[in-house]
Motif scaffolding. Structure first.
Motif, PDB file in Angstrom:
ATOM      1  N   ILE A 245       2.083  -1.388   7.091  1.00  0.00           N
ATOM      2  CA  ILE A 245       1.773  -0.320   8.041  1.00  0.00           C
ATOM      3  C   ILE A 245       2.694   0.879   7.819  1.00  0.00           C
ATOM      4  N   SER A 246       3.992   0.620   7.710  1.00  0.00           N
ATOM      5  CA  SER A 246       4.943   1.728   7.580  1.00  0.00           C
ATOM      6  C   SER A 246       4.755   2.474   6.260  1.00  0.00           C
ATOM      7  N   GLU A 249       1.342   4.495   6.319  1.00  0.00           N
ATOM      8  CA  GLU A 249       1.464   5.683   7.165  1.00  0.00           C
ATOM      9  C   GLU A 249       2.357   6.732   6.526  1.00  0.00           C
ATOM     10  N   SER A 250       3.362   6.308   5.762  1.00  0.00           N
ATOM     11  CA  SER A 250       4.280   7.274   5.130  1.00  0.00           C
ATOM     12  C   SER A 250       3.590   8.090   4.042  1.00  0.00           C
ATOM     13  N   ASP A 254      -4.780   5.166   5.812  1.00  0.00           N
ATOM     14  CA  ASP A 254      -5.111   4.208   6.842  1.00  0.00           C
ATOM     15  C   ASP A 254      -4.610   2.834   6.412  1.00  0.00           C
ATOM     16  N   PRO A 255      -3.808   2.141   7.239  1.00  0.00           N
ATOM     17  CA  PRO A 255      -3.241   0.852   6.819  1.00  0.00           C
ATOM     18  C   PRO A 255      -4.294  -0.181   6.434  1.00  0.00           C
TER      19      PRO A 255
END
Length: 315
Positions: A245-246, A249-250, A254-255
């Motif tokens: 996820i991180s 997003e970085s 979309d995860p």
């Protein structure tokens, strides 16, 4: 290593020659396998500059992963690995300490899975590489195959989708420093855990088929389903590893889409009839992904998904 004999002595120091699977082990022109059963066989290449880089792979990482990715194929058959052969292309610039760490790590993983090194070949090469062939004994219901799905079957996975991709991209960008920022993702890329016990549990639970996800779910899922079926995937980002996820997003992705296009997950992808899903759902790490559809193609969270995963021949 100054000679082939030194290599063979080091191999003998790490790997035993005797095993229940072998009537004759290393040292002759051929190994002799004990019969009485069908065996599944899988081979993989592991080449420097293609599958790994020494800039961030240690010798122990290389030895471990070269064997782990092959064991994962056996796990995806719902089978138990019993033996392997190793063809090694050895770069002359590597010190003896490299090879000791390489074989120590590989032999540790072999012992954990009660596998024997049956034989192989050695050659000097300008680039480090290896080819491993693994033999597996059938699980409780035999071997689990691809393309055994039907409309309405439940699709599931066991393992972290997209985690190894996050680790690879972080290592390519930041090198060894990525171990500090995304430790779970880096470990998933360098040291994937073959899910042998999970595969045998799923075999006993009556699933219809399994496949290991090595090129990303988006590319591997059509291979698993066959040409006449599709999939409706519902992937809750909350079920993804926090590192996925991180990282997604970085980079503004979309995860869920990032996870589906990941490569080298070595998660197990499976299908089970909705009427027989209870036992499979009790297997540790089981994540329901969606259902098999009558129409070829993939939807992800309600929208068509056309991005492919990893291809060995993309440039």
């Amino acid at each position: 290593m100054k000679s082939e004999e030194q290599f063979l002595e080091l191999i003998d120091a790490h790997f035993p020659r005797e095993h229940d699977f072998l009537a004759l082990g290393r040292g002759d022109d051929c190994a002799v396998l004990r019969g009485g059963s069908d065996y599944c066989v899988s081979s993989d290449l592991f080449l420097e500059g293609v599958h790994f880089r020494r800039e961030y792979f240690s010798a122990a990482d290389i030895g471990y992963k070269a064997l782990a990715v092959n064991i994962s194929d056996i796990a995806a058959m719902g089978a138990k690995p019993v033996a392997f052969t190793l063809d090694l292309m050895a770069s002359p610039d590597l010190p003896d300490e490299f090879w000791d760490a390489f074989f120590k790590s590989m032999s540790m993983l072999a012992r954990q899975n009660e596998m024997v090194l049956a034989g192989g070949d050695l050659s000097r090469s300008d680039r480090l590489g290896m080819s491993i062939t693994v033999f597996g004994a059938p699980g409780s219901t035999g071997f689990l195959r691809r393309r055994n799905c039907a409309f309405g079957d439940i699709l599931f996975a066991v393992g972290d989708l997209g985690l190894a991709r996050a680790g690879l991209l972080a290592l390519e960008k930041d090198g060894p420093a990525a171990r500090e920022t995304l430790p779970a993702a880096v470990l998933a890329h360098l040291r994937p855990k073959p899910k042998v016990m999970i595969g045998t549990l799923l075999n006993a639970a009556g699933v219809k088929g399994l496949m290991d996800v090595s090129d990303g779910l988006a590319r591997d899922l059509p291979r698993f389903l066959g040409p006449d079926l599709g999939a409706d995937l519902v992937l809750d980002p909350g079920k993804l590893n926090a590192n996925v996820i991180s990282y997604a997003e970085s980079i503004g992705e979309d995860p869920a889409a990032f996870a589906v296009t990941g490569g080298e997950d070595y998660a197990l992808l499976g299908a089970v009839s909705p009427f027989e899903a209870g036992k499979a759902q009790s297997v540790p790490g089981y994540i329901q992904l969606g259902t098999v559809t009558k129409t070829p193609g993939i939807t992800l969270n309600g929208s068509p998904f056309k991005v492919a995963g990893f291809d060995h021949f993309d440039t």
